[in-house]
Scaffold this active site. Sequence first.
Site, mmCIF file in Angstrom:
data_model
loop_
_atom_site.group_PDB
_atom_site.id
_atom_site.type_symbol
_atom_site.label_atom_id
_atom_site.label_comp_id
_atom_site.label_asym_id
_atom_site.label_seq_id
_atom_site.Cartn_x
_atom_site.Cartn_y
_atom_site.Cartn_z
ATOM 1 C CG ASP A 15 -2.085 0.938 1.113
ATOM 2 O OD1 ASP A 15 -2.359 1.411 -0.008
ATOM 3 O OD2 ASP A 15 -2.734 1.215 2.146
ATOM 4 C CG HIS A 32 -0.302 1.993 -9.357
ATOM 5 N ND1 HIS A 32 -0.504 1.718 -8.027
ATOM 6 C CD2 HIS A 32 -1.384 2.739 -9.741
ATOM 7 C CE1 HIS A 32 -1.651 2.256 -7.623
ATOM 8 N NE2 HIS A 32 -2.192 2.889 -8.652
ATOM 9 C CG LEU A 128 8.265 -17.527 -3.693
ATOM 10 C CD1 LEU A 128 8.187 -17.491 -2.169
ATOM 11 C CD2 LEU A 128 8.591 -16.124 -4.215
HETATM 12 C C1 IPE Z 1 -5.606 -2.626 -0.386
HETATM 13 O O1 IPE Z 1 -5.232 -1.303 -0.466
HETATM 14 C C2 IPE Z 1 -5.594 -3.245 -1.748
HETATM 15 C C3 IPE Z 1 -4.265 -3.467 -2.342
HETATM 16 C C4 IPE Z 1 -3.121 -3.184 -1.779
HETATM 17 C C5 IPE Z 1 -4.275 -4.046 -3.655
HETATM 18 P P1 IPE Z 1 -6.298 -0.127 -0.604
HETATM 19 O O2 IPE Z 1 -5.497 1.124 -0.722
HETATM 20 O O3 IPE Z 1 -7.241 -0.415 -1.711
HETATM 21 O O4 IPE Z 1 -7.066 -0.215 0.783
HETATM 22 P P2 IPE Z 1 -7.888 0.894 1.576
HETATM 23 O O5 IPE Z 1 -8.899 1.453 0.640
HETATM 24 O O6 IPE Z 1 -6.904 1.942 1.999
HETATM 25 O O7 IPE Z 1 -8.444 0.181 2.757
HETATM 26 C C1 IPE Z 2 -1.590 0.229 -3.439
HETATM 27 O O1 IPE Z 2 -1.345 1.599 -3.431
HETATM 28 C C2 IPE Z 2 -1.818 -0.309 -4.826
HETATM 29 C C3 IPE Z 2 -3.212 -0.690 -5.126
HETATM 30 C C4 IPE Z 2 -4.200 -0.626 -4.307
HETATM 31 C C5 IPE Z 2 -3.486 -1.175 -6.463
HETATM 32 P P1 IPE Z 2 -2.511 2.670 -3.427
HETATM 33 O O2 IPE Z 2 -2.833 3.003 -4.852
HETATM 34 O O3 IPE Z 2 -3.630 2.231 -2.600
HETATM 35 O O4 IPE Z 2 -1.787 3.926 -2.787
HETATM 36 P P2 IPE Z 2 -2.398 4.934 -1.726
HETATM 37 O O5 IPE Z 2 -2.895 4.126 -0.578
HETATM 38 O O6 IPE Z 2 -3.494 5.677 -2.424
HETATM 39 O O7 IPE Z 2 -1.250 5.814 -1.354
HETATM 40 MG MG MG Z 3 -4.073 2.434 -0.616
#
Ligand code: IPE
Ligand code: IPE
Ligand code: MG
Length: 238
Positions: A15, A32, A128
């Site tokens: 995240d 990303h 793995l």
């Molecule tokens: C969880 O992260 C999903 C992934 C890392 C793919 P999100 O960014 O979507 O989660 P919330 O919305 O902060 O809970």
């Molecule tokens: C995690 O990073 C990747 C996915 C959920 C696909 P985020 O895109 O949720 O990044 P933040 O949480 O908005 O910083």
């Molecule tokens: Mg996120």
Amino acid sequence: MENIKLPVHIAVIMDGNGRWAKEHNLPRNEGHRKGTKVLENIIKHANKIGIKYLTVYAFSTENWSRPQNEVNGLMKLFMKYLDRNIKKAMRDDIKFNAIGDIDSPNIPSDLKEKIKVLQEITKDKKGLCFNMAFNYGGRDEIIRACKKMMTEISLDKTGNSEITEALLSSCLDTANQPDPDLMIRTSGEMRTSNFMPWQLTYSEFYFASCLWPEFTVKEFDKAIEEYSTRKRRFGKSE
Ligand code: IPE
Ligand code: IPE
Ligand code: MG
């Protein structure tokens, strides 16, 4: 990493890509892209140090509600990831396995096809096992498992129709795999966001404050070291 008790299965919620991009005045999809590079380093490292299962949360069932441009960018990144890995599968000993609702009509058919190809050509690999949670939602997985379980029960000619934890586990996308010992989430958020609710019941949690694109092999090892000091009790006294 000597005298360290290695987790057999590590789950990761990657995240913070969006926040990292914002901090660097870049579009979210650049976050990303950087995140994919970090992931590739972590997979390589996990395999090298002898981790048996690594499951990463790549795209949740809720992530479809992001802007179309971001969703398209993510699909392109997955496609490129699959292409790169289909090309180098011969040289690697890593088994690729997608978990989540991969058959959903929301997933572009060429992406589905590539997932199937990479799974097929790596299915006998002995290193793995890398699970990519894609179009994954923990509640959705349990619902799909229940449907599968009901079919299996109705087909069971032995008359054994008992619903057990083992039976439900065997109908999940992670069938035949041990539950994660350690769950790591980056970016300082302390929630599981619909990730592996059944399987994380007794996992140790490690929250890293850095954003996923800043996550390093060193930080991964730190999480393992911390895990190694935890006392797991599984409900027993002492
Ligand atoms: C969880 O992260 C999903 C992934 C890392 C793919 P999100 O960014 O979507 O989660 P919330 O919305 O902060 O809970
Ligand atoms: C995690 O990073 C990747 C996915 C959920 C696909 P985020 O895109 O949720 O990044 P933040 O949480 O908005 O910083
Ligand atoms: Mg996120």
